[in-house]
Design an enzyme around this catalytic site. Structure first.
Site, PDB file in Angstrom:
ATOM      1  N   GLU A  39       0.840  -1.198   0.000  1.00 18.46           N
ATOM      2  CA  GLU A  39       0.000   0.000   0.000  1.00 18.46           C
ATOM      3  C   GLU A  39       0.882   1.258   0.000  1.00 18.46           C
ATOM      4  O   GLU A  39       1.735   1.409   0.869  1.00 18.46           O
ATOM      5  CB  GLU A  39      -0.917  -0.020   1.220  1.00 18.46           C
TER       6      GLU A  39
ATOM      7  N   GLU B 152      -4.309  -7.116   2.185  1.00 16.43           N
ATOM      8  CA  GLU B 152      -3.100  -7.737   2.725  1.00 16.43           C
ATOM      9  C   GLU B 152      -2.948  -9.199   2.325  1.00 16.43           C
ATOM     10  O   GLU B 152      -1.837  -9.675   2.106  1.00 16.43           O
ATOM     11  CB  GLU B 152      -3.073  -7.595   4.249  1.00 16.43           C
TER      12      GLU B 152
ATOM     13  N   ASP C  63      -0.226  -4.848  12.929  1.00 18.57           N
ATOM     14  CA  ASP C  63      -1.581  -5.267  13.279  1.00 18.57           C
ATOM     15  C   ASP C  63      -2.321  -5.878  12.091  1.00 18.57           C
ATOM     16  O   ASP C  63      -3.266  -6.640  12.269  1.00 18.57           O
ATOM     17  CB  ASP C  63      -2.390  -4.075  13.785  1.00 18.57           C
ATOM     18  N   PHE C  64      -1.908  -5.509  10.877  1.00 17.67           N
ATOM     19  CA  PHE C  64      -2.602  -5.988   9.684  1.00 17.67           C
ATOM     20  C   PHE C  64      -2.183  -7.404   9.303  1.00 17.67           C
ATOM     21  O   PHE C  64      -2.690  -7.949   8.319  1.00 17.67           O
ATOM     22  CB  PHE C  64      -2.356  -5.052   8.507  1.00 17.67           C
TER      23      PHE C  64
ATOM     24  N   HIS D 195      -3.435  -0.314  15.709  1.00 15.63           N
ATOM     25  CA  HIS D 195      -2.310   0.084  14.853  1.00 15.63           C
ATOM     26  C   HIS D 195      -0.985   0.130  15.603  1.00 15.63           C
ATOM     27  O   HIS D 195       0.006   0.597  15.051  1.00 15.63           O
ATOM     28  CB  HIS D 195      -2.561   1.471  14.244  1.00 15.63           C
TER      29      HIS D 195
END
Length: 819
Positions: free
Chosen positions: A497, A528, A553-554, A595
């Protein structure tokens, strides 16, 4: 997308409608007699043979699972066997026109696709090419087994090779195509263009797209087919893979020969059932799977439904869709209608469907109906068809006997060998012989020029720090290593991204846009799973790739790809595949509960991934160089809190040239004699502050060791330190409960039991949500917490009043509350 793409509000706000085109459904209606001009009689009989081969192979497995024997020979196979009886024409039709340059990926139900694609390769390859493949694969081990006492043709030998290698793999034999480590749901054979079959439903949906990306970027011939089931159309990886494959940038922004869609066909093997349930009519709402293409792009993915009960209909579709791919108008979606007679697996009684339904489909059986057409067209006689069955049954029985013979086909005698296969530990400068595509000489790059003016050590001769702007920062170190590799390895690509134009979320990629064409550095969807999944497919086909996940976190959004796909394919392939993926993941703060989490422990828990977390510019460049030189998957964690930090430890500063730091070697950042601090990630810096206060105020000398890597990890420096100090605190920003910190602590307690004067301390973040920036000092380990822990758990400090409670009573209280 680039800022140059103007979105005109006058156009965007105009009223109108979105129009869709009709999607063809079962349009092919030709008979064998009508198609004789497009096929030789031998080809039509070969199609029949390949279907029969799959049917007998699957029937054999079904009998073994349900009755414990085949042709009177008893055998117990406790492993899985997801069968495709009834789907043979769909598999053979899919594979018939494909070459060895065309790759297929499959699912847990893909034995038939392996055999179909394998036979397709055998039909097309010369005897010399086939012998070369068989002789070179595992140094001829499989060939010697099937060649013994055989006097037939090379193509007949290759058929034995295909059936035996697949069956031995299913039965977990060391002589299988993947040394028995893949098994029924993961078998494959890359020399024939058969790439991994995936036990996770829909798992190939994004991986296959990555393989198509590899072919496109590296100018490789052929197309890629993702064979997935209709039930997988509910799976995230499939949707995300389709979204990635249909990105407009391939046509609008990529330039020259790179312009145009990906060469990928999403092939839905639509047998109309998932595990224990119907798709259309119960668990899905699309009615006809081909409908899905209408929502993706203007071309509707060239979607159509094909009658998969007629192999010629599928062959016709593949001939037409290849033209679409060759015109660079992919991706393509095919809904291949078929039916499986058996349940999800032999243990599935199919109680969710009626006997009448199964029998209705059996009355239109694809093999029987095609055989009838061959007879009606005068292509074959009944004796010839019977001879095919007899030949296939003899072959299957013989290969079955060989594959269950413990002498001929042993299981792995030393399972510890699996440990040697978890990592390939290779060193490769470049995965391509081509000249790297770049837009300018490296030395002319504006970022490179700017970095050349920076101070590569944080302090001047008097020990005074240079200004932040003047220091060579951690983000510069990562940039330098990656740019160096971009100019060495033409296969290297990077995406995620906001990677292009913006320079990445944290400016690591600043300056790369001007140096690299779109096909080497580009923006991905906010997706993701597809970011990591496509990287896996790209790497397993032979390229090097740097995907990026913007926040740690993703990782939850790409959990299957990171935990189930990326780490396993090297070992499951018997080390046939390599996985040179360096996944960059930033670890945040300031942004609250979703996050700002350190999830390094989750990744370190999964076997098969190397894990780095450098926190100094010198270490970051050296470890990134090592990761990009290697052949293993590496998760490369980076702390957002210190992207701008300069090099404080390596006295000569960060070298301008190339160097590597071996992954797995911790580093002593401060020598001491009274206590050891072993830190992971950013916590190095609070630990150093604590060490300074300890020495200044309490006369206590702390040795500080930076882990730098979590997997692998060499304990020797830590043991040596504890022998000297007798005390240790292991610290990091991950929440303490269930963290890798505890793993380190347990191992140190065992390895250093005779040298410890106190229990190993574990200092992590609180077991809370990560709070807002203004409250983070109550959450992340602070310098004072080290001293608090020493005072309350290791040795009292004269006159010290702790601020944080680390007593036994408080530990028990927190555990009771689960915080």
């Amino acid at each position: 997308m680039p800022k140059s793409q103007f979105i005109d509000p006058a156009e965007a706000r105009k009223p109108g409608v979105v129009e869709f085109q009709p999607i063809p459904v079962n349009q092919y209606q030709k008979t064998v007699k009508e198609e004789r001009g497009n096929f030789t009689d031998e080809e039509l009989k070969a199609i029949y043979h390949d279907m029969v081969l799959i049917r007998e192979f699957e029937t054999m497995l079904n009998l073994i699972k349900t009755k414990g024997e085949y042709n009177g020979v008893a055998y117990n196979h406790p492993g899985p066997a997801h069968l495709s009886i009834g789907q043979e024409s769909a598999a053979v039709g899919m594979a018939w026109t494909l070459t060895v340059d065309d790759f297929i990926f499959g699912s847990h139900r893909s034995h038939g696709e392996i055999l179909a694609k394998g036979m397709s390769a055998i039909h097309k390859l010369s005897d010399e090419e086939l012998m070369k493949i068989m002789q070179e694969f595992f140094d001829g081990t499989v060939l010697k087994i099937v060649q013994k006492d055989f006097n037939g043709t090379t193509k007949e030998l290759a058929r034995r090779f295909l059936v035996y290698g697949t069956l031995a793999e299913i039965f977990a034999r060391e002589t299988g195509f993947n040394k028995g480590l893949g098994g029924s749901m993961h078998a494959f054979f890359t020399p024939f263009g058969v790439y991994p079959n995936n036990a996770i439903v829909g798992g190939s949906g994004d991986i296959a797209v990555g393989a198509a990306l590899y072919k496109k970027v590296n100018r490789k011939p052929g197309l890629v087919v993702a064979n997935i089931g209709d039930a997988s159309m509910a799976c995230g990886p499939v949707w995300e893979g389709i979204t990635f494959a249909a990105m407009d940038q391939f046509r609008e922004l990529w330039e020259g020969e790179m312009q145009g869609g990906l060469p990928v066909i999403i092939n839905i093997m639509n047998n109309q059932y998932g595990m224990g349930g119907q798709t259309c009519g119960e668990t899905m709402g699309y009615g006809i799977a081909a409908r899905i293409g209408a929502g993706v792009n203007d071309e509707q993915m060239h979607a159509e439904r094909v009658d998969g009960y007629n192999p010629l209909a599928v062959i016709d579709a593949y001939r037409r869709k290849r033209k679409v791919i060759e015109e660079k108008k992919g991706p393509v979606l095919l809904d291949v209608l078929t039916y499986r007679y058996s349940g999800h697996s032999p243990s599935d009684a199919s109680s969710y469907r009626t006997k009448e339904e199964v029998e209705a489909w059996e009355r239109q059986d694809c093999i029987a109906s095609f055989g009838k057409q061959l007879l009606e067209a005068g292509v074959a006689t009944q004796d010839e068809l019977d001879a095919v069955w007899s030949d296939v049954k003899t072959l299957t029985h013989e290969m079955f006997l060989k594959s269950i013979d413990d002498e001929i086909s042993p299981r792995m005698k030393n399972p510890d060998v699996i440990g040697e296969m978890m990592f390939s530990n290779g060193s490769v400068d470049s995965f391509s012989d081509a000249k790297p595509d770049v837009l300018m000489p490296l030395e002319e790059n504006s970022r490179v020029k700017k970095i050349a003016t920076k101070e590569r050590f944080a302090f001047d001769a008097d020990g005074k720090p240079f200004s932040k702007m003047k220091q060579f920062q951690l983000r510069d170190a990562i940039f330098e290593a990656i740019m160096d590799r971009f100019y060495k390895d033409a296969s290297l690509i990077a995406y995620g991204e906001e990677n292009r134009d913006w320079g990445g979320a944290f400016a690591v990629y600043g300056g790369m846009t001007e140096a690299l064409p779109y096909h080497r550095l580009f923006n991905s969807p906010i997706s993701e799973a597809s970011i990591v999944g496509t990287a896996i497919g790209y790497a397993m086909c032979g390229g090097r790739v740097i995907p990026e996940i913007m926040y740690c976190d993703f990782l939850g959004r790409c959990g299957d790809e990171v935990f189930n796909q990326l780490p396993k394919w090297q070992a499951m392939s018997g080390n046939v595949l390599k996985m040179p993926v360096v996944l960059r993941v930033s670890v945040g703060s300031k942004y609250g509960a979703q996050h700002s989490q350190d999830w390094t422990s989750l990744v370190a828990h999964i076997p098969g991934i190397k894990v780095c977390f450098p926190v100094t510019p010198y270490d970051a460049k050296g470890l990134m160089n090592a990761a990009l030189q290697g052949t293993d998957p590496v998760i490369f964690f980076e702390s957002q809190r210190i992207y701008d930090i300069g090099e404080q430890f390596h006295k000569g500063g960060v070298p301008t040239g190339y160097y590597e730091i071996p992954i797995g070697e911790p580093d002593v950042k401060r020598e001491g004699k009274d206590i050891t601090f072993l830190t992971i990630g950013h916590t190095l810096y609070p630990a150093l502050q604590a060490a300074k206060e300890l020495e200044t105020v309490y006369g206590m000398s702390a040795e500080v060791i930076d882990a730098r890597s979590l997997v692998p990890f060499n304990y020797e420096k830590v043991i040596a330190s504890v022998k000297k100090t007798g005390k240790i605190i292991v610290a990091g920003d991950a929440t303490a409960r269930g963290s890798f910190l505890n793993d380190l602590a347990a191992n140190i307690s065992s390895l250093c039991f005779d040298y410890l004067d106190a229990p190993v301390g574990v200092l992590g973040s609180r077991n809370w949500i990560t709070p807002a920036h203004e409250l983070e000092s109550a959450f992340f380990p602070q310098p004072s917490w080290f001293i608090d822990m020493i005072h309350e758990r290791i040795q009292p400090l004269n006159g010290y009043i702790p601020g944080e409670n680390f007593t036994d009573a408080e530990m028990i209280r927190r555990a009771k509350k689960g915080v």
